[in-house]
Design an enzyme around this catalytic site. Structure first.
Site, PDB file in Angstrom:
ATOM      1  N   TYR A  32       0.824  -1.208   0.000  1.00 18.59           N
ATOM      2  CA  TYR A  32       0.000   0.000   0.000  1.00 18.59           C
ATOM      3  C   TYR A  32       0.854   1.251   0.000  1.00 18.59           C
ATOM      4  O   TYR A  32       2.071   1.195   0.195  1.00 18.59           O
ATOM      5  CB  TYR A  32      -0.960   0.011   1.194  1.00 18.59           C
ATOM      6  CG  TYR A  32      -0.326   0.352   2.535  1.00 18.59           C
ATOM      7  CD1 TYR A  32       0.500  -0.545   3.190  1.00 18.59           C
ATOM      8  CD2 TYR A  32      -0.554   1.584   3.124  1.00 18.59           C
ATOM      9  CE1 TYR A  32       1.065  -0.230   4.413  1.00 18.59           C
ATOM     10  CE2 TYR A  32       0.005   1.918   4.356  1.00 18.59           C
ATOM     11  CZ  TYR A  32       0.815   1.007   4.988  1.00 18.59           C
ATOM     12  OH  TYR A  32       1.376   1.313   6.203  1.00 18.59           O
ATOM     13  N   LYS A 150       6.464  -1.756   1.987  1.00 16.66           N
ATOM     14  CA  LYS A 150       5.248  -1.188   2.592  1.00 16.66           C
ATOM     15  C   LYS A 150       4.101  -2.181   2.403  1.00 16.66           C
ATOM     16  O   LYS A 150       3.214  -2.005   1.568  1.00 16.66           O
ATOM     17  CB  LYS A 150       4.930   0.184   1.999  1.00 16.66           C
ATOM     18  CG  LYS A 150       4.054   1.033   2.907  1.00 16.66           C
ATOM     19  CD  LYS A 150       4.132   2.500   2.548  1.00 16.66           C
ATOM     20  CE  LYS A 150       3.134   3.363   3.283  1.00 16.66           C
ATOM     21  NZ  LYS A 150       3.273   3.354   4.734  1.00 16.66           N
ATOM     22  N   GLU A 182      12.279   2.772  13.987  1.00 20.53           N
ATOM     23  CA  GLU A 182      11.311   3.786  13.568  1.00 20.53           C
ATOM     24  C   GLU A 182      10.115   3.711  14.507  1.00 20.53           C
ATOM     25  O   GLU A 182      10.126   2.964  15.481  1.00 20.53           O
ATOM     26  CB  GLU A 182      10.881   3.545  12.107  1.00 20.53           C
ATOM     27  CG  GLU A 182      10.251   2.190  11.877  1.00 20.53           C
ATOM     28  CD  GLU A 182       9.858   1.933  10.422  1.00 20.53           C
ATOM     29  OE1 GLU A 182       9.790   2.868   9.618  1.00 20.53           O
ATOM     30  OE2 GLU A 182       9.606   0.750  10.108  1.00 20.53           O
ATOM     31  N   LEU A 206      11.055   1.608   7.074  1.00 17.59           N
ATOM     32  CA  LEU A 206      10.494   2.079   5.815  1.00 17.59           C
ATOM     33  C   LEU A 206      11.232   3.369   5.450  1.00 17.59           C
ATOM     34  O   LEU A 206      11.424   4.235   6.304  1.00 17.59           O
ATOM     35  CB  LEU A 206       8.998   2.364   5.984  1.00 17.59           C
ATOM     36  CG  LEU A 206       8.311   2.743   4.680  1.00 17.59           C
ATOM     37  CD1 LEU A 206       8.077   1.493   3.831  1.00 17.59           C
ATOM     38  CD2 LEU A 206       6.994   3.454   4.934  1.00 17.59           C
TER      39      LEU A 206
HETATM   40  N1  PDD Z   1       2.728   5.174   7.381  1.00 21.15           N
HETATM   41  N2  PDD Z   1       7.384   3.926   8.910  1.00 21.15           N
HETATM   42  C1  PDD Z   1       6.264   3.196   8.848  1.00 21.15           C
HETATM   43  C2  PDD Z   1       6.258   1.825   9.452  1.00 21.15           C
HETATM   44  C3  PDD Z   1       5.109   3.709   8.217  1.00 21.15           C
HETATM   45  O1  PDD Z   1       3.985   2.968   8.142  1.00 21.15           O
HETATM   46  C4  PDD Z   1       5.145   5.031   7.682  1.00 21.15           C
HETATM   47  C5  PDD Z   1       3.964   5.638   6.975  1.00 21.15           C
HETATM   48  C6  PDD Z   1       6.335   5.760   7.786  1.00 21.15           C
HETATM   49  C7  PDD Z   1       6.459   7.156   7.210  1.00 21.15           C
HETATM   50  O2  PDD Z   1       6.530   7.116   5.804  1.00 21.15           O
HETATM   51  P1  PDD Z   1       6.005   8.343   4.909  1.00 21.15           P
HETATM   52  O3  PDD Z   1       6.735   9.542   5.371  1.00 21.15           O
HETATM   53  O4  PDD Z   1       6.407   7.941   3.534  1.00 21.15           O
HETATM   54  O5  PDD Z   1       4.521   8.478   5.110  1.00 21.15           O
HETATM   55  C8  PDD Z   1       7.437   5.164   8.395  1.00 21.15           C
HETATM   56  C9  PDD Z   1       1.529   5.579   6.657  1.00 21.15           C
HETATM   57  C10 PDD Z   1       1.269   7.050   6.709  1.00 21.15           C
HETATM   58  C11 PDD Z   1       0.366   4.731   7.130  1.00 21.15           C
HETATM   59  O6  PDD Z   1       0.580   3.558   7.346  1.00 21.15           O
HETATM   60  O7  PDD Z   1      -0.761   5.246   7.240  1.00 21.15           O
END
Ligand code: PDD
Length: 288
Positions: A32, A150, A182, A206
């Site tokens: 996703y 992801k 993270e 991620l």
């Molecule tokens: N989550 N790490 C994890 C495990 C994440 O699921 C996310 C993002 C991030 C931040 O990535 P980005 O800056 O590209 O949004 C880091 C999304 C927002 C979610 O699962 O809703």
């Protein structure tokens, strides 16, 4: 009407149906993306689509659309839901096979594509002077070693997030072998004596689009930043802690496990960064 996209059609969310034999449902066999949209403009969409393509490649899911089609679908899901500030959700699963079988379907079946757009409220970064920050917990990271993908398999992440929710915290910051990885759905930055650090890109985290942009903006404006291992001791002794994601921008953490971080308020380095970040967003998304 809440319009969603499912396998070639835009339909009301209440009418959308997938098969229980979809491998996303049976095995969490899918990937996703979450793309933030401000003022109708998808923010850093190329980086999100690139990561979506990489996630599919890593799981050997056939990419059903070339880049320009993805871009067009994102535009259409936004406009059909009224534009403005929304987050686009895109999910691609390996598709629906005739029966449940761990092995990939032979011959291959078409991937299932689902997209939606939900309202997105602007983060505290838009009002740095009145920002109060959020609380976080810290726990040992118990996820697999392909956190760079992801994937929709998010059980550990949702359990951590719920753990935070019940005590009024925004996030759980994870550590593995004494080093920060993270958050459950964010990346992490620490600040000590004016110097910023964030864990390096690896299979354990991620590669956050917001993380990468934050690093880029810091470098552009001469804020000292390093991508390197951050120890749990550094996390606990930080002057400032930030978490980043597409829906949160860069959010200051002002309490960790009930102890104040720095002065217990968003710090000066965050405030400076927030100004630069906001200016960039305003320029890209034509925000007033
Ligand atoms: N989550 N790490 C994890 C495990 C994440 O699921 C996310 C993002 C991030 C931040 O990535 P980005 O800056 O590209 O949004 C880091 C999304 C927002 C979610 O699962 O809703």
């Amino acid at each position: 009407m809440n319009t969603v996209y499912l396998d070639g059609q835009f339909v009301d969310a209440a009418e959308a149906r997938i098969s229980p034999l979809d491998r996303g449902f049976l095995f969490a066999d899918g990937v996703y993306e979450v793309v933030p949209v401000f003022n109708g403009v998808p923010f850093r969409i190329e980086e999100h689509l690139q990561r979506l393509e990489r996630s599919m490649r890593e799981l050997q899911i056939d990419n059903p659309h070339p880049r320009e089609q993805w871009r067009a679908l994102c535009g259409e899901i936004v406009s059909r839901n009224g534009g403005g500030n929304v987050s686009i959700y895109v999910q691609v699963t390996r598709g629906t096979a005739a029966k449940r079988d761990h092995v990939f379907p032979v011959p291959a079946v078409p991937p299932t594509v689902f997209m939606s757009a939900s309202p997105l409220s602007l983060s505290p970064l838009h009002n740095p002077d009145s920002a109060v920050g959020a609380k976080a917990l810290t726990r040992e990271d118990n996820r697999w070693d392909r956190c760079d993908i992801k994937s929709v398999a998010l059980l550990p992440n949702i359990l951590f997030r719920q753990m935070a929710q019940v005590v009024g915290a925004a996030e759980v910051i994870l550590t593995r072998n004494g080093c920060v990885t993270e958050g459950s759905s964010t990346n992490v930055f620490v600040v000590k004596n004016g110097r910023i650090a964030t864990p390096p890109i690896s299979n354990r985290i991620l590669a956050g689009v917001t993380r990468n942009l934050t690093v880029e903006i810091c470098r552009q404006h001469g804020l000292p930043i390093e991508e390197r291992e951050v120890t749990k001791a550094e996390l606990e002794a930080a002057d400032e802690l930030w978490i980043t994601s597409s829906t949160k921008d860069v959010l200051p953490i002002v309490a960790l496990e009930g102890r104040a971080v720095g002065g217990g308020r968003p710090g000066p380095v965050w405030k400076e960064l927030a100004g630069y970040f906001l200016a960039y967003k305003r320029k890209i998304c034509n925000l007033g």
